[in-house]
Design an enzyme around this catalytic site. Structure first.
Site, PDB file in Angstrom:
ATOM      1  N   LYS A   1      56.100  40.269 101.388  1.00  0.00           N
ATOM      2  CA  LYS A   1      55.208  40.218 100.223  1.00  0.00           C
ATOM      3  C   LYS A   1      55.970  39.970  98.919  1.00  0.00           C
ATOM      4  O   LYS A   1      55.385  39.526  97.937  1.00  0.00           O
ATOM      5  CB  LYS A   1      54.370  41.488 100.139  1.00  0.00           C
TER       6      LYS A   1
HETATM    7  C1  LIG Z   1      51.018  42.293 104.671  1.00  0.00           C
HETATM    8  C2  LIG Z   1      51.841  42.246 105.900  1.00  0.00           C
HETATM    9  C3  LIG Z   1      51.445  41.502 107.035  1.00  0.00           C
HETATM   10  C4  LIG Z   1      50.128  40.763 107.117  1.00  0.00           C
HETATM   11  O1  LIG Z   1      50.045  39.653 106.271  1.00  0.00           O
HETATM   12  P1  LIG Z   1      48.618  39.030 105.883  1.00  0.00           P
HETATM   13  O2  LIG Z   1      48.883  38.043 104.828  1.00  0.00           O
HETATM   14  O3  LIG Z   1      47.787  40.192 105.396  1.00  0.00           O
HETATM   15  O4  LIG Z   1      48.047  38.442 107.125  1.00  0.00           O
HETATM   16  C5  LIG Z   1      52.306  41.488 108.122  1.00  0.00           C
HETATM   17  N1  LIG Z   1      53.466  42.165 108.120  1.00  0.00           N
HETATM   18  C6  LIG Z   1      53.871  42.891 107.068  1.00  0.00           C
HETATM   19  C7  LIG Z   1      55.156  43.647 107.141  1.00  0.00           C
HETATM   20  C8  LIG Z   1      53.081  42.958 105.917  1.00  0.00           C
HETATM   21  O5  LIG Z   1      53.482  43.698 104.865  1.00  0.00           O
END
Ligand SMILES: *Cc1c(COP(=O)(O)O)cnc(C)c1O
Length: 535
Positions: free
Chosen positions: A117
């Protein structure tokens, strides 16, 4: 071409990039999408091949943001600043996890909070700052435009948002999380940031309770009169945009490796929750990146997998489930969702592309009507069914896999035992004794899905996205590896995490029973206090 944005539900169109970034959600509850998906310059593959991550991001974002809005040089500065905080010189390096099976791991955890993120939230923070500086030129005191970001988190979003926004002028960030329910490392990451504009609030209850409070605040006319409330969750278009870059970057890295044979299929596997990450991959594919298939990997919260397996039923609970069981708690908590908010964007494009009307204006109108109808059905009836043409279009580009909790643990162990890569990026998590690679549980869901996809398509390249560093999810990793030869958790811990849990913290506990109105008063008071401190 000047790039404009519309709402998937039709009440807004012709919006600028600035509008959609600052607002997050459209006024009709829809999500913003670009009016046109740009296609690539014809010589992109040779021209972009040796660009740095930031240069590549600049090229791609330039196709979605008009230079009349953000001059090219300014965009370059924003992008360079956003990725300078990453520890690895390549930003998102590719690891050859299992070259004999053509399996590659795209490591997305080299940013400040060790989760993917960061790629999106580092740049979102800089976009907010850029627009606010521009709005506030020559203004002082109460005339300055102030943005109040409010978000709920079960861990990853909150820490990445706080690191993206800490210390930025004219913006306060409030992160709500359920008391005692985020991992200790994540809680420490969030609450040890002491910048005056960062506000952590703990709520007694669940993640859903936190999210309900945030939704109530967004809908509240009272606070919206006095504060500009903004969003940082993946409904914000700037997050999707930023994530497109690493699909290109990893594809180009793969084609540069000695192992690469031109003409072989390239499949990309994405551990998915809210569908933001993989949606960026779909945009890359639409632009012209030659990905043969995108594979959605879900945990036991499998609404996306069920959509593909049931030929287009999108329902909160399985059709044969007697009662509404709600969200399951799994080893991959960042993917524990009931519905995937970004799926609405994909459905809009499929509705648009499969519509038979003669003009694109009509097709656009029809797509907005269909999406509005489906989403209201989801609300009132708990689900909807899409027409056959849409599920066909979806299956031409996507496959899906659901991975259980037990398989998640098993694949972490199997990978540790069997994948001993020789040439890993600096900072890759592995045992110094055996060389075994250590997956985080979210990444493990992707690897389990990749293994199944490899069985069906032997020889194809697989790029599996690694979304977090294993040190963030110690309990699942320990469950899988505690009895394994050569494994100790402390060895996996990056130096940035050593002593983190002992650092000074700042956090406000929302009093029991305070409700969303109580949170509203806390937000108002803390913003006031923060601004007083500045004057
Ligand atoms: C947010 C997240 C996801 C999922 O991603 P999306 O964009 O919501 O599909 C997967 N793995 C981790 C570690 C995350 O923080």
């Amino acid at each position: 071409m000047s790039q404009r944005y519309l709402s998937t539900r039709g009440s807004e169109s012709g919006r600028s990039f600035e509008d959609v970034v600052m607002k997050g959600l459209a006024s009709d509850g829809g999500l913003f999408i670009p009016e046109e998906i740009p296609s690539l310059p014809s010589s992109w593959e040779s021209e972009w091949r040796d660009l740095s991550f930031a240069e590549l991001a600049h090229r791609i974002m330039s196709l979605y943001i008009s230079p009349s809005e953000i001059p090219s040089e300014d965009l370059k500065t924003i992008v360079e600043k956003s990725y300078s905080t990453f520890r690895h010189p390549e930003r998102t390096p590719v690891a050859a996890l299992d070259p004999k099976d053509n399996l590659y791991l795209l490591e997305l955890f080299h940013g400040p909070t060790f989760a993917f993120k960061d790629v999106a939230l580092q740049s979102l923070g800089n976009f907010f700052e850029y627009f606010l500086v521009r709005k506030n030129q020559g203004k002082t005191g109460k005339d300055r435009h102030h943005l109040t970001i409010v978000g709920a988190t079960s861990g990853d979003t909150g820490s990445a948002a706080i690191y993206g926004l800490r210390g930025k002028k004219d913006v306060s960030v409030f992160i709500l999380f359920p008391k005692g329910k985020v991992s200790p490392i994540q809680e420490a990451q969030m609450t040890s940031v002491l910048d005056a504009n960062v506000h952590n609030l703990t709520v007694e209850g669940s993640f859903d309770d936190c999210q309900d409070i945030v939704k109530a605040l967004f809908a509240d006319p009272d606070i919206n009169k006095t504060h500009n409330i903004g969003a940082i969750n993946s409904i914000n278009w700037a997050r999707i945009l930023a994530q497109i870059t690493y699909y290109f970057y990893s594809y180009l890295s793969l084609t540069k490796s000695a192992n690469y044979k031109a003409g072989t299929g390239v499949r990309v596997v994405v551990p998915s929750g809210n569908f933001g990450d993989i949606l960026a991959g779909w945009f890359a594919k639409q632009m012209g990146l030659p990905i043969s298939k995108l594979v959605v990997a879900t945990n036991e919260n499998d609404i996306l997998d069920r959509f593909f397996r049931t030929n287009g039923h999108y329902t909160k609970k399985p059709l044969d489930a007697p009662t509404d069981a709600g969200v399951k708690e799994t080893h991959s908590p960042a993917m524990d969702i009931l519905v995937s908010s970004n799926f609405e964007r994909l459905l809009w494009f499929f509705a648009f592309q499969t519509d038979k009307a003669a003009t694109s204006d009509e097709r656009r109108k029809h797509a907005c009507e269909s999406v509005s109808g489906w989403l209201s059905q989801l609300k009132t009836e708990g689900g909807f069914q899409v027409p056959a043409a849409i599920i066909e279009a979806a299956k031409a580009e996507f496959e899906s896999e659901r991975v259980s909790n037990q398989e998640t643990i098993d694949i972490i162990r199997e990978t540790y035992r069997n994948c001993i890569p020789t040439d890993l990026p600096a900072g890759s998590p592995r045992s110094s004794k055996t060389g075994g690679y250590i997956l985080d549980p979210h990444t493990a869901v992707g690897i389990a899905a990749s293994r199944r996809s490899i069985q069906r398509n032997p020889g194809d390249y697989h790029i599996s996205l690694s979304t977090a560093h294993p040190a963030k999810f110690a309990s699942a990793v320990d469950l899988a590896l505690s009895k394994e030869d050569g494994y100790t958790f402390s060895e996996v811990l990056p130096e940035e995490f050593v002593g983190l849990e002992q650092r000074e913290r700042r956090v406000t506990a929302v009093p029991h029973g305070a409700g969303w109105e109580g949170v509203r008063e806390i937000v108002k008071a803390e913003v006031e206090q923060e601004l007083e401190g500045r004057r």
